[in-house]
Design a protein around this motif. Sequence first.
Motif, short mmCIF file in Angstrom:
data_model
loop_
_atom_site.label_atom_id
_atom_site.label_comp_id
_atom_site.label_asym_id
_atom_site.label_seq_id
_atom_site.Cartn_x
_atom_site.Cartn_y
_atom_site.Cartn_z
N ASP A 126 0.71 -1.39 0.40
CA ASP A 126 0.05 0.10 -0.58
C ASP A 126 0.85 0.83 -0.39
OD1 ASP A 126 -3.08 1.21 0.68
OD2 ASP A 126 -1.48 1.71 1.75
N GLU A 127 0.92 1.80 -0.93
CA GLU A 127 1.57 3.27 -1.16
C GLU A 127 1.53 4.11 0.21
OE1 GLU A 127 -0.71 6.08 -4.32
OE2 GLU A 127 0.61 4.60 -5.10
N ASN A 128 0.75 4.34 1.03
CA ASN A 128 0.20 5.33 1.63
C ASN A 128 0.79 4.35 3.74
OD1 ASN A 128 -0.73 7.23 0.56
ND2 ASN A 128 -2.31 5.74 1.01
N THR A 129 1.80 3.16 3.24
CA THR A 129 1.51 2.43 4.54
C THR A 129 3.60 2.47 4.65
OG1 THR A 129 -0.33 1.03 4.54
CG2 THR A 129 1.64 0.31 5.80
N LEU A 130 3.80 2.84 5.44
CA LEU A 130 5.39 2.54 5.32
C LEU A 130 5.42 1.31 5.98
CD1 LEU A 130 8.94 3.78 5.44
CD2 LEU A 130 8.09 3.68 8.10
N TYR A 131 6.34 0.67 5.43
CA TYR A 131 6.53 -1.19 6.57
C TYR A 131 7.94 -1.21 6.90
CZ TYR A 131 3.04 -2.08 3.09
OH TYR A 131 1.30 -2.22 2.51
N ILE A 132 7.71 -1.47 8.48
CA ILE A 132 8.60 -1.59 9.13
C ILE A 132 9.13 -2.71 9.94
CG2 ILE A 132 9.87 -1.10 11.54
CD1 ILE A 132 8.48 1.55 11.51
N THR A 133 10.28 -3.59 10.08
CA THR A 133 10.62 -5.23 10.31
C THR A 133 11.48 -4.87 11.39
OG1 THR A 133 10.23 -6.06 7.86
CG2 THR A 133 10.63 -7.54 9.72
N LYS A 170 0.45 11.05 10.20
CA LYS A 170 -0.08 11.27 8.56
C LYS A 170 -0.26 9.53 8.15
CE LYS A 170 3.48 12.87 6.48
NZ LYS A 170 5.25 13.33 7.01
N SER A 171 -0.11 8.94 8.50
CA SER A 171 0.62 7.62 6.98
C SER A 171 -0.22 6.52 7.98
CB SER A 171 0.99 8.17 6.17
OG SER A 171 2.23 8.24 6.35
N ASN A 172 -0.30 5.09 7.56
CA ASN A 172 -0.26 4.30 8.33
C ASN A 172 1.26 3.40 8.33
OD1 ASN A 172 -2.90 4.48 8.72
ND2 ASN A 172 -2.74 3.75 6.25
N SER A 227 -5.49 5.53 12.83
CA SER A 227 -4.39 4.96 11.94
C SER A 227 -5.02 3.96 12.09
CB SER A 227 -2.91 5.22 13.32
OG SER A 227 -3.09 3.96 13.02
N GLN A 228 -4.87 3.50 10.87
CA GLN A 228 -5.21 1.98 10.59
C GLN A 228 -3.40 1.15 9.81
OE1 GLN A 228 -8.13 1.09 8.79
NE2 GLN A 228 -8.72 3.24 10.32
N SER A 229 -2.71 1.63 11.23
CA SER A 229 -1.19 0.87 11.61
C SER A 229 -1.82 -0.52 12.16
CB SER A 229 -0.38 1.54 13.12
OG SER A 229 0.10 2.89 12.06
N ILE A 230 -0.64 -1.57 10.97
CA ILE A 230 -1.11 -2.71 12.09
C ILE A 230 0.10 -3.22 12.74
CG2 ILE A 230 -1.81 -4.76 11.28
CD1 ILE A 230 -3.18 -3.83 9.50
N ILE A 231 0.05 -4.22 13.80
CA ILE A 231 1.61 -4.76 14.89
C ILE A 231 1.03 -5.86 14.34
CG2 ILE A 231 3.29 -3.82 16.95
CD1 ILE A 231 0.40 -1.45 16.26
#
Length: 264
Positions: free
Chosen positions: A19-26, A125-127, A164-168
């Motif tokens: 998703d272009e509005n999401t930053l993916y952190i591992t 501002k983003s997810n 936020s639509q963030s997912i952990i």
Amino acid sequence: MSEQIFLIDNEFFNKGEKDENTLYITLMLNRPQQIGLFEKIITFTDFLVCADGGANRLYDLESIKDQYLPRAIVGDLDSIKPHVKKYYEEKGVEISQNNSLDDTDLEKSINFLFAKKFFNELLQKSNLRLLIIGAFGGRLDQTISNLSNLVKINKLFKEKNPFSQSIIQMMDQYSLATCLLPGEYYYKRALKLEQTKGLGVLPLGNFNKGKIESKGLRWNLDGLEFEFGSFISTSNEFDESYEGIPYFKTDSTIFIMTCINENV
Ligand SMILES: Nc1ncnc2c1ncn2[C@@H]1O[C@H](COP(=O)(O)OP(=O)(O)OP(=O)(O)O)[C@@H](O)[C@H]1O
Ligand SMILES: Cc1ncc(C[n+]2csc(CCO)c2C)c(N)n1
């Protein structure tokens, strides 16, 4: 007024479509890593962090270790091997040492992220999709501490940005754990990655009694009272004939645990 239904969409795992509005952190912890699974995860990772000895696990992925450098290694640095530390130092990786005896290296890694301006701005501002890998097995106190942190991080994210639509999520090569704070959720599983069988809906978020409703499972939970030490749902299954997206409504904090396919 009905609350918003939150969507946990894991399908991107298979599709590889970010998703272009999401930053993916591992965030890699100090547990064995399965190379095939890691290669899948790293294709969508924008920012990789290793918690102390997690760096040894990345280094041990011999055939691909040159391809993926972490952005940072964080912790008290009592587990990272000297030659691994030297290797990443020479490659210019940020190494953040924190010797506090009150936080685990996972907690120190989360604090490290929250101390970064870009992270806080993104949270507003983003997810974000934060995937913590190598979280289970081995020592039980560490595993339970990791799960407790999954709840803590979810609450922190919600505090910082209630919309936020963030997912952990946390995973290892066998399980994927998602924490559901009280609310309503759709859970779109990654069909190839997550198996139909071996689903757990577990009241481990606050150990209080709670009511859960579900749709799309073989053994649905119809507002039953859930309590650790009394009634939980393990070895449940997704109902393959259900046409909608599996749904959960919970008034206490719970975990959804799914099984990872062996041949991902
Ligand atoms: N046996 C284990 N089971 C589950 N998680 C683990 C285990 N060992 C380490 N971890 C996770 O990996 C992180 C980094 O591990 P590492 O071995 O570097 O730290 P440690 O010194 O054992 O633990 P601490 O975080 O308490 O300093 C830990 O903070 C923890 O979240
Ligand atoms: C109530 C309480 N229990 C345990 C510890 C010990 N502890 C927790 S995290 C950590 C760091 C491990 O690298 C250590 C030593 C504490 N400080 N407070």
